[in-house]
Design a protein around this motif. Structure first.
Motif, mmCIF file in Angstrom:
data_model
loop_
_atom_site.group_PDB
_atom_site.id
_atom_site.type_symbol
_atom_site.label_atom_id
_atom_site.label_comp_id
_atom_site.label_asym_id
_atom_site.label_seq_id
_atom_site.Cartn_x
_atom_site.Cartn_y
_atom_site.Cartn_z
ATOM 1 N N GLU A 3 0.812 -1.217 0.000
ATOM 2 C CA GLU A 3 0.000 0.000 0.000
ATOM 3 C C GLU A 3 0.850 1.274 0.000
ATOM 4 O O GLU A 3 0.352 2.361 -0.330
ATOM 5 C CB GLU A 3 -0.921 0.006 1.222
ATOM 6 N N ASP A 4 2.111 1.155 0.361
ATOM 7 C CA ASP A 4 2.979 2.333 0.443
ATOM 8 C C ASP A 4 3.701 2.638 -0.861
ATOM 9 O O ASP A 4 4.427 3.639 -0.941
ATOM 10 C CB ASP A 4 4.006 2.134 1.557
ATOM 11 N N ILE A 5 3.541 1.784 -1.858
ATOM 12 C CA ILE A 5 4.269 1.981 -3.117
ATOM 13 C C ILE A 5 3.609 3.093 -3.917
ATOM 14 O O ILE A 5 2.429 2.997 -4.276
ATOM 15 C CB ILE A 5 4.298 0.673 -3.931
ATOM 16 N N VAL B 69 11.447 2.887 -3.089
ATOM 17 C CA VAL B 69 10.161 3.185 -2.459
ATOM 18 C C VAL B 69 10.385 3.743 -1.058
ATOM 19 O O VAL B 69 9.792 4.763 -0.663
ATOM 20 C CB VAL B 69 9.270 1.921 -2.413
ATOM 21 N N ALA B 70 11.259 3.092 -0.286
ATOM 22 C CA ALA B 70 11.525 3.564 1.077
ATOM 23 C C ALA B 70 12.141 4.952 1.061
ATOM 24 O O ALA B 70 11.754 5.834 1.848
ATOM 25 C CB ALA B 70 12.440 2.583 1.798
ATOM 26 N N ALA B 71 13.094 5.198 0.186
ATOM 27 C CA ALA B 71 13.744 6.508 0.123
ATOM 28 C C ALA B 71 12.754 7.588 -0.300
ATOM 29 O O ALA B 71 12.810 8.732 0.190
ATOM 30 C CB ALA B 71 14.920 6.457 -0.852
ATOM 31 N N THR B 72 11.839 7.235 -1.194
ATOM 32 C CA THR B 72 10.854 8.209 -1.672
ATOM 33 C C THR B 72 9.815 8.517 -0.601
ATOM 34 O O THR B 72 9.474 9.683 -0.358
ATOM 35 C CB THR B 72 10.170 7.664 -2.932
ATOM 36 N N VAL B 73 9.315 7.482 0.056
ATOM 37 C CA VAL B 73 8.285 7.669 1.075
ATOM 38 C C VAL B 73 8.846 8.402 2.285
ATOM 39 O O VAL B 73 8.204 9.301 2.850
ATOM 40 C CB VAL B 73 7.692 6.304 1.485
ATOM 41 N N LEU B 74 10.073 8.042 2.692
ATOM 42 C CA LEU B 74 10.647 8.599 3.924
ATOM 43 C C LEU B 74 11.516 9.822 3.665
ATOM 44 O O LEU B 74 11.930 10.492 4.622
ATOM 45 C CB LEU B 74 11.470 7.521 4.640
#
Length: 1305
Positions: free
Chosen positions: A635-637, A813-818
């Motif tokens: 869901e976080d992508i 994805v992690a770098a973009t979200v966070l």
């Protein structure tokens, strides 16, 4: 015992009067000494691995990490400290820093950790070991090189004049996937005084390494001077070193203090720390509240030779114990036997720190543990002493297993001398002859007496491990043998019959070898010992070989090639350009990049179910862990949830619900450190729904018709069905080839850093443009915003072509979200579970042929397991290799892509070609067996000739395989060796030899490869930079490119620098793979240089003859010449879709097999390979050797094991998955690059070398098969049988049809 009791009384008294000042102790400085510098660790976690401390805290990135189990050797460092028993002496050990907690160093007085950084550097000066390893081309990808260097450094520090044997023995814990080990061993053996005079490189008198005046130990003075004096002082002596809310770490220095601590914390979970190597086997033991580091107790290092026994206290390491046993071997023949067996435990660095006591405690805690220490000591009749606060007890080892050890301590062991009339021997049978747990280990001790020419048994002890959890003694057989005459066959068979009944192996663990194998192995080991007890005159000559294990001499090898000195640097044999950086540990891999201040670390949560729907992901506990930042799910992508772009089939980054295989990523844990992220993973709770039985095996998929869409139409040439029908001879059969884990030493990793307009990414990828595309899709941006860079890879072998996309997308994805930098890295276990391996096959065939062996018609159906996705399918794309080097007019090739609940399999070095060539070789072997002919002759009869056409419809204008085959058979004297083998096999019932030959035709296609190359000359000094689209992964691509550039421009290689590959400088480039990247990038650079020469020629023509390169470049600049050229390389297909060219080769392999155990060794391999006109013979020989040894591993050792219920990978560790080690390679390993064979269709007359030689590695399996056939003939079975790959030790032995009823004296 009196001394022990007095110490206990003192401990009791001290306990009444002593109170630990915990708080004040915890705040005092606690110093570690690393490379001469002191570092206060009082605020660090004492359980932190030394490797983690070196890399993450000190940023000494030369020490690498991979397995975290002590099983790969890339983390080896050297530790020096004062000898606890003789403080004036220094102890020097190589250790696995991944297992050694930093708290443990504090109990080693005047300790000093030496890492690769201390030895030397490229820009200052290299240590001779570093230099030698580089000069001998012993470093390809370079990831393992620091570990090998440090292991050798530790050896030389302890032994200035090792023998060749000692050198080879010392590398039983170091893995290299690239080189095939031979150049590494040659480099290290060049330090031996008795080395062959023709070894390359200068010889260093060991005196040049100097001796430290303070320790009288060997050191490289010029290097160690830079790291300070050779002694230092740890700054804490209190018992309590660390105290937190969860743990207390004590460092007792006396036995009395230890007993008091055991008593005081008897209600808590206590772990006694000595070597801590158990962590590599049982990672989940604990949690513990109290840690007692006993290394600082001098009394526990005591060893004494008593009148009746050798008394050894519990801090004595396994390697030290081995040394003492050898020292006192004149006291009892037992001691040499035990020492030899202990040398087979784990590896040198593990034995340097791990102790016999810790090994026994593992056995005590885990009765199923296959403990070789327990076997040999129990067989020897040893007894252990267990002590505690106010008592001491002596136990047999059997009784020790049932002792309640709460508050108690294993103090010492007493190893008795053999009594008069006693004999003892021990055996360990392993899946690999180094660094492996046993299938079965056994120890036997017997006391006999001679009466009336009879050899009567008084007592006997028969000890086993590996049979069942609680099976130790073969008590019924022991009882039966008492009073029996060993010279009688009736006694032997009677004992074997009893043994057959009482040995009932546990068959519940899929990781174990089959129960049938372990049972016959237990009987075979007893048979070996039985014959060992008898004199040769009592044993039938053909049975005598049963007594002995295979003896491996020191390995040798010869490399033969030619070059053109007039064209140097082209064709010059030279080490890789980065070799010195790699051997000094300065070569920077992605995980060596220092983290940014706010950088995060990400690891995967994997599914444990293989065919289900994802239920709930509860991250509450994970987010409560120290350092937790986020748990990300599908869901976080922000963009597309797939790491394979259209038109590929979707492979989800994180499962949105459907679970296709056990090991599928379902979430990503992000934390402030890698360790914290891994701890988060363990805390995530996952539920599942709709669980269904997974399709795990190929047979299940075939039976259930679980297929992916057709991978292609296959091939039909002529009328094979009719040709087979009318042939006078015909056979049909089935053969299998398993999976293979790539075992790249650098696991998958990607580092993603947010920028103003997107992401900067460092990816461990062979295909940067694909990474760029899928990352852009995953985070919902354009490709132009994604910048991907790769400097080098720590191995790849095809496994980083598409599979790196998973970690790249996850990290992005992690770098973009966070909005923070994220380093996403797979640990070994995750990598092996989540990422695909080499495709496995079930192949069925029908063949028609004439009575002379010539082929008439062939029908082959390839059932290929592509796993849960067909994206990296190979089965329909590699039919060009199905004929190998053999002529036949009628073919039908049918590819079938199986769909299983395994991870999507991917390309692995020589994908498709290796199994396809193995299949046709198997067919020729089957034909020969049917006709009772030699397979070597049948193969020769069917070889292609120049001008023949292949089933694919193209002509072979340069085919030389017939000549090469005849030449090689003659050169290596196959006929004479076959006669010697036949005699050997006739004379020996229980050892057999075999010889096999495999020819090769390997088709190279260029048309799928595309790369952008740029060459720029700097006007100021004439130096040259090159960028290209290929990826350096150890294959020497950059070195060949630099040689071509320098050759084309007429300058020294020193002028040329190859820059990291980026999507900015080389956009749209294809994958580095298929052995063509080196060629095509060399071609691109060649074209660039030709254009540059044309541009520069008018200026050059105006200058005086002999004008220097620098002045020429300056003049061109002044003349406004553009000194930068790009070339886009994307070759067109050849007419009729023919390959660009074919490579040819012939390999002859000779094997020897112990029929009773299945143990085997390859005594000799001779490879003749057509490399065209090699651009760099050093590099190409290295590619041949490395490819071949990787192939050997596939055919003889490497086996993937799956849980039949869930489909989960069970052997995702170095302890259960076995690639080749340095003593797995052929004893005599000879490589010849074909002379005078320029390739008119290649780049500068060369041919590729990365993959073709691997396809000949099946020669080793067929050589083993010849030996098995000889054993089967002795057993009365002469029919054809298939030998599937991998033919492990177990498979080999069970194929020999060993029957204990045929054992005789």
């Amino acid at each position: 015992m009196g001394q022990v009791r007095s110490q206990m009384e003192a401990a009791s008294l001290q306990r009444q009067n002593c109170d630990f000042a915990e708080e004040s102790t915890a705040r005092r400085p606690l110093f570690l000494r690393v490379n001469g510098a002191f570092h206060d660790v009082k605020d660090e976690d004492p359980l932190m691995n030394l490797s983690e401390y070196l890399r993450n805290i000190l940023q000494h990135f030369g020490t690498k990490v991979m397995c975290h189990e002590g099983g790969c050797g890339c983390c080896v460092v050297v530790v020096e400290y004062d000898d606890p028993m003789k403080p004036e002496k220094r102890v020097i050990k190589s250790i696995n820093s991944c297992l050694f907690p930093i708290g443990s160093l504090l109990s080693l007085k005047n300790h000093h950790v030496i890492t690769i950084e201390a030895l030397g550097s490229k820009n200052k000066s290299l240590h001779p070991i570093q230099q030698r390893l580089a000069d001998y081309n012993g470093s390809q990808c370079g990831y393992c090189s620091p570990g090998f260097v440090m292991q050798m450094y530790g050896l030389l520090k302890n032994n200035a004049t090792p023998t060749n044997q000692e050198v080879e023995d010392s590398f039983d814990g170091n893995v290299c996937r690239c080189t095939g080990y031979r150049p590494i061993l040659d480099a290290m053996k060049s330090f031996v005084n008795d080395s062959a005079k023709n070894q390359r490189g200068f010889f260093i008198d060991i005196e040049d390494l100097k001796t430290c005046p303070k320790t009288n130990q060997l050191c490289k003075q010029s290097h160690l001077n830079r790291i300070g004096p050779c002694t230092g002082q740890a700054k804490s002596t209190d018992n309590l070193l660390f105290s937190t809310n969860t743990i207390k770490w004590y460092q007792p220095t006396k036995l009395t203090e230890l007993y008091m601590l055991l008593q005081e914390h008897s209600d808590k979970a206590i772990k006694i720390i000595n070597g801590n190597t158990a962590k590599g086997v049982y990672k989940n033991d604990g949690p513990y509240q109290v840690f007692l580091d006993v290394k600082g107790i001098p009394d526990l290092y005591t060893v004494s030779m008593e009148p009746s026994c050798l008394k050894v206290y519990s801090n004595v390491s396994l390697n030290s114990l081995i040394g003492y046993l050898k020292q006192y071997s004149d006291q009892s023949p037992t001691y040499n036997v035990i020492a030899s067996h202990l040398l087979k435990i784990a590896n040198g660095p593990v034995r340097n720190t791990g102790g016999w006591a810790g090994n026994l405690m593992m056995k005590w805690m885990h009765h199923e543990f296959v403990s070789d220490v327990f076997v040999v000591l129990e067989a020897a009749g040893a007894k252990v002493t267990v002590s505690y606060i106010d008592a001491v007890n002596v136990y047999t080892l059997m009784d020790f297993l049932d002792v309640n050890m709460q508050g108690k301590f294993l103090l010492f062991v007493e190893i008795p001398k053999l009594a008069e009339g006693e004999l003892m021997n021990t055996y360990k049978i392993m899946p690999r002859n180094q660094n492996a747990h046993a299938y079965v280990s056994a120890g036997f001790r017997v006391n006999t007496r001679v009466s009336n020419k009879k050899q009567l048994v008084k007592t006997i002890s028969m000890v086993y491990t590996g049979i069942a959890k609680n099976f130790v003694h073969a008590t019924a057989t022991e009882k039966y043998l008492q009073g029996k005459d060993l010279t009688s066959n009736d006694t032997l068979q009677g004992a074997l019959t009893v043994l057959d009944k009482e040995i009932i192996p546990d068959d519940s663990d899929p990781l174990l070898a089959s129960a049938a194998y372990r049972k016959i192995l237990a009987q075979a080991l007893f048979y070996k010992f039985y014959l060992f007890l008898l004199s040769d005159d009592k044993i039938t000559p053909c049975n005598r070989s049963a007594q002995y294990s295979l003896e491996r001499p020191v390995s040798t090898g010869k490399q033969t090639y030619t070059s053109r000195p007039g064209e140097y640097p082209l064709t010059k044999p030279m080490p890789k350009l980065s070799a010195r950086l790699q051997t000094s540990g300065e070569a920077q891999f992605i995980n060596d990049i220092p983290p940014l201040a706010d950088e995060l670390y990400a690891t995967f949560v994997l599914s444990t179910e293989g065919n289900a729907t994802l239920g709930n992901i509860d991250s509450t506990a994970a987010m409560a862990m120290p350092g937790a930042v986020a748990v990300l799910t599908a869901e976080d992508i922000p963009g597309s949830n797939t790491f394979m772009p259209p038109p590929y089939v979707v492979e989800e980054i994180f499962s949105s619900g459907p679970l296709l295989f056990a090991g599928q990523p379902i979430a990503l844990c992000v934390a402030d450190s890698q360790q914290h992220a891994l701890q988060m993973v363990d805390a995530v709770k996952v539920t599942y729904q709709d669980q269904k039985p997974p399709i795990v095996t190929l047979d299940e998929a075939i039976e259930k018709k679980s297929f992916h869409p057709s991978p292609g139409p296959g091939l039909l040439v002529g009328d094979p069905a009719n040709a087979i029908s009318v042939s006078p001879c015909k056979v049909e059969g089935e053969i299998r080839a398993g999976e293979q884990y790539h075992f790249y030493m650098e696991t998958l990793i990607c580092r993603c850093v947010p920028t103003e307009d997107g992401l900067d990414i460092q990816a461990s990828s062979q295909w940067l443009s694909l990474v760029q595309q899928v990352v852009a899709d995953a985070i919902g941006t354009q490709v132009k915003n994604i910048n991907v860079t790769t400097k080098r890879l720590g191995g790849a072998y095809g496994g980083k072509a598409t599979r790196t996309n998973l970690v790249a997308c996850s990290g992005a994805v992690a770098a973009t979200v966070l909005r923070r930098p994220v380093r996403c890295m797979m640990d070994l276990s995750t990598n092996m579970k989540a990422v695909g391996k080499r495709h496995s096959y079930v192949v069925r065939y029908k063949v028609g042929f004439n009575e002379d062996g010539t082929l008439n018609g062939i029908i082959i159906t390839y059932y290929c397991d592509t796993g849960s996705s067909p994206n990296d399918n190979e089965v329909g794309e590699n039919l060009v290799f199905s004929d190998n080097a053999y002529r036949c007019k009628n073919w039908q090739l049918i590819p079938v892509a199986l769909k299983t609940n395994r991870t999507s399999h991917t390309w692995c070095r020589a994908p498709g070609s290796k199994p396809n060539i193995f299949v046709i070789e198997t067919i020729l072997e089957h034909v020969a067996k049917f006709l009772s002919m030699d397979p070597i002759g049948v193969k020769q009869k069917n070889l292609y000739a120049r001008g023949d056409s292949t089933p694919m419809g193209f002509v072979l204008p340069y085919c030389s395989i017939q000549d090469l085959y005849s030449y090689q058979l003659t050169k290596v004297d196959v006929a004479k060796r076959m006669q010697a083998i036949q005699k050997f096999n006739a004379d020996n019932l229980w050892k057999k030899k075999g010889l096999a030959a495999v020819p090769l035709k390997y088709s190279l296609y260029w048309s799928w490869g595309c790369f952008l190359c740029t060459v720029s000359i700097f006007a100021s000094d004439g130096s040259v930079i090159v960028s290209h689209g290929g990826i350096e992964s150890g294959q020497g691509l950059n070195t060949k490119v630099a040689q071509v550039c320098a050759y084309m421009l007429g300058i020294s290689v020193d002028y040329v620098s190859i820059k990291p590959t980026t999507t900015n400088s080389s956009p749209n480039s294809g994958a580095t793979g298929g052995s063509i990247a080196s060629e095509l990038n060399c071609m691109g650079v060649q074209h660039c240089c030709e254009i540059l020469r044309e541009r520069m020629k008018p200026v050059k023509d105006k200058l005086p003859p002999g004008t220097s390169w620098k002045n020429l470049v300056a003049a061109c600049y002044q003349a406004k010449v553009n000194l930068t050229v790009q070339d886009w390389v994307w070759p067109d297909s050849q007419p009729e879709d023919a390959p660009q060219y074919n490579s040819y080769g012939v390999t002859v392999a000779e094997a020897e097999v112990d029929i009773l155990t299945g143990e085997n060794q390859i005594n000799q391999v001779d490879i003749l390979f057509d490399c065209g006109e090699s651009m760099n013979p050093d590099v190409d020989v290295g590619q041949v050797e490395g490819a071949f040894i990787m192939g050997m591993g596939y055919w003889l050792m490497e086996k993937m094991i799956y849980d039949p219920k869930s489909g989960a990978v069970l052997n995702a560790t170095t302890w259960d998955y076995k690639p080749p080690f340095s003593k797995s390679i052929p004893v005599n390993f000879n490589i010849e690059l074909l002379k005078n064979a320029p390739n008119p269709m290649g780049v500068l007359r060369s041919k590729a070398s990365g993959e073709p030689p691997q396809c000949m590695s099946c020669a080793t399996l067929f050589a083993v098969k010849r030996a098995i056939e000889a054993a089967r003939e002795d057993a009365g079975q002469n029919a054809y049988f298939p030998l599937n790959g991998p033919a492990t030790v177990e498979v080999i032995q069970t194929s020999c049809l060993v029957d204990y009823k045929k054992f005789s004296i």
